[in-house]
Design a protein around this motif. Structure first.
Motif, PDB file in Angstrom:
ATOM      1  N   LEU A 157     -13.854  41.369  -4.561  1.00  0.00           N
ATOM      2  CA  LEU A 157     -14.196  40.277  -5.273  1.00  0.00           C
ATOM      3  C   LEU A 157     -15.334  39.501  -4.522  1.00  0.00           C
ATOM      4  O   LEU A 157     -16.398  39.216  -5.168  1.00  0.00           O
ATOM      5  N   ALA A 158     -15.301  39.477  -3.221  1.00  0.00           N
ATOM      6  CA  ALA A 158     -16.323  39.174  -2.382  1.00  0.00           C
ATOM      7  C   ALA A 158     -17.651  39.694  -2.352  1.00  0.00           C
ATOM      8  O   ALA A 158     -18.871  39.129  -2.602  1.00  0.00           O
ATOM      9  N   TYR A 159     -17.468  40.878  -2.064  1.00  0.00           N
ATOM     10  CA  TYR A 159     -18.726  41.827  -1.985  1.00  0.00           C
ATOM     11  C   TYR A 159     -19.361  42.343  -3.033  1.00  0.00           C
ATOM     12  O   TYR A 159     -20.464  42.350  -3.245  1.00  0.00           O
ATOM     13  N   TYR A 160     -18.467  42.596  -4.036  1.00  0.00           N
ATOM     14  CA  TYR A 160     -19.014  43.128  -5.199  1.00  0.00           C
ATOM     15  C   TYR A 160     -19.214  42.371  -6.391  1.00  0.00           C
ATOM     16  O   TYR A 160     -20.078  42.603  -7.308  1.00  0.00           O
ATOM     17  N   GLU A 167     -13.505  30.710  -4.169  1.00  0.00           N
ATOM     18  CA  GLU A 167     -13.608  31.324  -5.360  1.00  0.00           C
ATOM     19  C   GLU A 167     -12.452  32.492  -5.367  1.00  0.00           C
ATOM     20  O   GLU A 167     -11.676  32.721  -6.336  1.00  0.00           O
ATOM     21  N   VAL A 168     -12.656  33.384  -4.137  1.00  0.00           N
ATOM     22  CA  VAL A 168     -11.743  34.372  -4.229  1.00  0.00           C
ATOM     23  C   VAL A 168     -10.133  33.828  -4.265  1.00  0.00           C
ATOM     24  O   VAL A 168      -9.464  34.301  -4.900  1.00  0.00           O
ATOM     25  N   ALA A 169      -9.994  32.769  -3.606  1.00  0.00           N
ATOM     26  CA  ALA A 169      -8.731  32.210  -3.362  1.00  0.00           C
ATOM     27  C   ALA A 169      -8.109  31.697  -4.606  1.00  0.00           C
ATOM     28  O   ALA A 169      -6.838  31.961  -4.864  1.00  0.00           O
ATOM     29  N   GLU A 170      -9.079  30.945  -5.532  1.00  0.00           N
ATOM     30  CA  GLU A 170      -8.802  30.511  -6.646  1.00  0.00           C
ATOM     31  C   GLU A 170      -8.558  31.510  -7.735  1.00  0.00           C
ATOM     32  O   GLU A 170      -7.396  31.548  -8.461  1.00  0.00           O
ATOM     33  N   PRO A 175      -3.813  30.864  -1.185  1.00  0.00           N
ATOM     34  CA  PRO A 175      -4.231  29.904  -0.050  1.00  0.00           C
ATOM     35  C   PRO A 175      -5.480  30.577   0.469  1.00  0.00           C
ATOM     36  O   PRO A 175      -5.761  31.847   0.920  1.00  0.00           O
ATOM     37  N   ALA A 176      -6.523  29.634   0.854  1.00  0.00           N
ATOM     38  CA  ALA A 176      -7.970  30.096   1.196  1.00  0.00           C
ATOM     39  C   ALA A 176      -7.603  30.778   2.709  1.00  0.00           C
ATOM     40  O   ALA A 176      -8.263  31.933   2.876  1.00  0.00           O
ATOM     41  N   GLY A 177      -6.945  30.253   3.399  1.00  0.00           N
ATOM     42  CA  GLY A 177      -6.568  30.770   4.763  1.00  0.00           C
ATOM     43  C   GLY A 177      -5.984  32.370   4.761  1.00  0.00           C
ATOM     44  O   GLY A 177      -6.308  33.077   5.661  1.00  0.00           O
ATOM     45  N   THR A 178      -5.012  32.312   3.740  1.00  0.00           N
ATOM     46  CA  THR A 178      -4.439  33.753   3.694  1.00  0.00           C
ATOM     47  C   THR A 178      -5.214  34.661   3.064  1.00  0.00           C
ATOM     48  O   THR A 178      -5.585  35.890   3.570  1.00  0.00           O
TER      49      THR A 178
END
Length: 197
Positions: A157-160, A167-170, A175-178
């Motif tokens: 999701l982040a790189y492609y 946004e990935v966390a959502e 959680p963003a930390g995870t």
């Protein structure tokens, strides 16, 4: 003596496994990441098989399979169980993607042929570079396929898809930390797989 009206053709009965994948995909539409892992595990091999038959290129089939599974995550809410099985819906997406890739490759080959005619000769270094780049891309996809879904999905999701951590966390309802921890672990494993330190 009563006559009953003839029934129209019945849709084929779905197996318990197919119904299970249908249920999982309905849950994916509600943002259930664990359900997506189930859908991914059940369908990525048939998707890759279909793509490989159309493309006749394993590396490109792997790329198409990853793209299709991302599309399944993002568009799961468009799946309608009453219209057919999840597997059929996903394979339709895969068929469309693979055919688009064939057309794109053909168009690219035609552009390259025309460019080569104009340039007469491509320097040897450029050819070597292009081949190396393609092999490296294929290796990245193989290494990604070796990661667990919890690490692979945030990276894809982040790189492609160009998503940020938030946004990935959502998107994954995580959680963003995870997400950061999973991505860091995934990147470390990718580096090892690619032959880095």
């Amino acid at each position: 003596m009563s006559h009953t009206a003839p029934e129209g053709p019945r849709p084929p009965e779905r197996s318990a496994a197919d119904r299970h994948v249908d249920d999982l995909l309905v849950r994916v539409a509600q943002g259930d990441e664990r359900a997506f892992v189930g859908v991914y595990d059940a369908l990525v091999v048939p998707v890759m098989g279909l793509a490989a038959r159309i493309l006749r290129d394993e590396a490109q089939a792997e790329e198409v399979a990853q793209d299709v599974m991302i599309e399944v995550w993002r568009k799961a809410d468009r799946f309608r169980p009453e219209r057919g099985a999840a597997k059929s819906w996903v394979l339709t997406l895969a068929h469309r993607r693979a055919v688009e890739r064939v057309r794109s490759v053909r168009a690219g080959a035609e552009r390259e042929r025309k460019a080569a005619q104009l340039a007469h000769q491509t320097p040897f270094d450029e050819v070597v570079e292009a081949v190396e780049e393609r092999e490296e891309r294929a290796q990245v996809y193989r290494c990604l396929a070796g990661l667990g879904n919890t690490q692979r999905l945030p990276l894809v999701l982040a790189y492609y898809q160009g998503m940020t951590y938030a946004e990935v966390a959502e998107a994954l309802s995580t959680p963003a930390g995870t997400v950061k921890t999973r991505m860091r672990t995934g990147l470390r494993r990718l580096r090892v797989c690619m032959g880095g330190d």
